[in-house]
Design an enzyme around this catalytic site. Structure first.
Site, PDB file in Angstrom:
ATOM      1  N   PRO A  48       0.826  -1.205   0.000  1.00  0.00           N
ATOM      2  CG  PRO A  48       0.072  -0.953   2.196  1.00  0.00           C
ATOM      3  CD  PRO A  48       0.798  -1.905   1.293  1.00  0.00           C
ATOM      4  CG  ASP A  50       2.698   6.853   3.307  1.00  0.00           C
ATOM      5  OD1 ASP A  50       3.388   7.387   2.425  1.00  0.00           O
ATOM      6  OD2 ASP A  50       1.937   7.478   4.059  1.00  0.00           O
ATOM      7  CE  LYS A  53       4.116   1.334  -3.643  1.00  0.00           C
ATOM      8  NZ  LYS A  53       3.432   1.759  -2.410  1.00  0.00           N
ATOM      9  CB  SER A  54       9.856   5.292  -3.533  1.00  0.00           C
ATOM     10  OG  SER A  54       8.699   5.350  -4.347  1.00  0.00           O
ATOM     11  CG  ASP A 124       9.152   3.953  -7.490  1.00  0.00           C
ATOM     12  OD1 ASP A 124       8.723   2.936  -6.885  1.00  0.00           O
ATOM     13  OD2 ASP A 124       9.162   5.092  -6.975  1.00  0.00           O
ATOM     14  CD  GLU A 125       4.862   5.935  -7.455  1.00  0.00           C
ATOM     15  OE1 GLU A 125       3.880   5.162  -7.332  1.00  0.00           O
ATOM     16  OE2 GLU A 125       5.194   6.752  -6.586  1.00  0.00           O
ATOM     17  CB  ALA A 126       5.457  -0.789 -11.856  1.00  0.00           C
TER      18      ALA A 126
END
Ligand SMILES: [Zn+2]
Length: 238
Positions: A48, A50, A53-54, A124-126
């Site tokens: 989810p 926050d 992931k980044s 990222d943000e895939a």
């Protein structure tokens, strides 16, 4: 031991030149049992908002770079203005913005043509990429021997899978839920991303609306446990 000594064997492969098989010599190198010595992989790390992931994407980039590998970092619709990966804990890294008409394979081919080595992609943000991008990721792994590490949300504010996330679940060699827990206000594990407008959980609207997780944003997102996502209860501070 130096970093060089720890480098995996496949790093020794020559850069593909014009007219070469894009996979270079590595794809042809096989162990005695016939399996490739280096098998590139498509991995999808999800969680989810926050959940870090980044941060994990940048940490992975750092770890691979330390081992002498070279990669490209891509992103889409990051919270910040320029094309970069930013993290909640203050790390940032320049990144290539993925647009609808960007072909990830061309990105790698162009880099190779300029003599820039690309062993892996960090995407990222895939979940915000389109379906063609996911197919291109699979192509990069299978036909170019480039590792692809994708990071993103699984589900949108309606708790439905993003199309790209669904395709990544279907195609990835490995799927992993990021283990940094985000807690719902009640203390249960946060699982779902609620979109909050004027203090209420909304369940209809565009799939992607830029917002933030800070309380003051017009459109904000709050990670909730399933129970409170379904009841729409934002807790005492909601
Ligand atoms: Zn809860």
């Amino acid at each position: 031991m130096t970093d060089d000594a720890a480098a995996p064997i496949c790093l020794a492969r020559p850069l593909p030149g014009p007219g070469d098989d894009p996979a270079g010599g590595c794809a042809a190198a096989r162990a005695v049992d016939g399996r490739p010595l280096h098998a590139a992989a498509l991995k999808f790390f999800w969680g989810p908002m926050d959940c870090g992931k980044s941060t994990m994407a940048l940490q992975m980039n750092y770890n691979h770079a330390r081992q002498g590998r070279r990669g490209l970092v891509t992103t889409r619709i990051d919270r910040s203005l320029g094309p970069q990966v930013t993290t909640r804990i203050g790390l940032a890294h320049s990144a290539i913005e993925v647009t609808d008409d960007l072909d990830l394979r061309d990105l790698v081919r162009d880099a190779w043509a300029e003599g820039v080595r690309v062993d892996y992609l960090i995407c990222d943000e895939a979940s915000f990429y389109n379906l063609e991008h996911v197919e291109q990721m699979a192509d990069l792994v299978d036909n170019f021997d480039v590792d692809v590490y994708a990071f993103g949300l699984a589900t949108d504010f309606r708790s439905c899978l993003f199309p790209a996330a669904q395709r990544l679940f279907e195609l990835a060699d490995e799927v992993a839920r990021i283990q940094v827990e985000v807690l719902c206000w009640c203390g249960r594990e946060g699982l779902l991303n609620a979109r909050v407008v004027e203090g209420r959980v909304v369940r209809e609207g565009e799939q992607v609306v830029i917002g933030d997780t800070v309380d003051t944003a017009d459109v904000r997102y709050q990670v909730l446990c399933r129970r409170h996502y379904r009841s729409g209860d934002l807790g005492p501070r909601g």
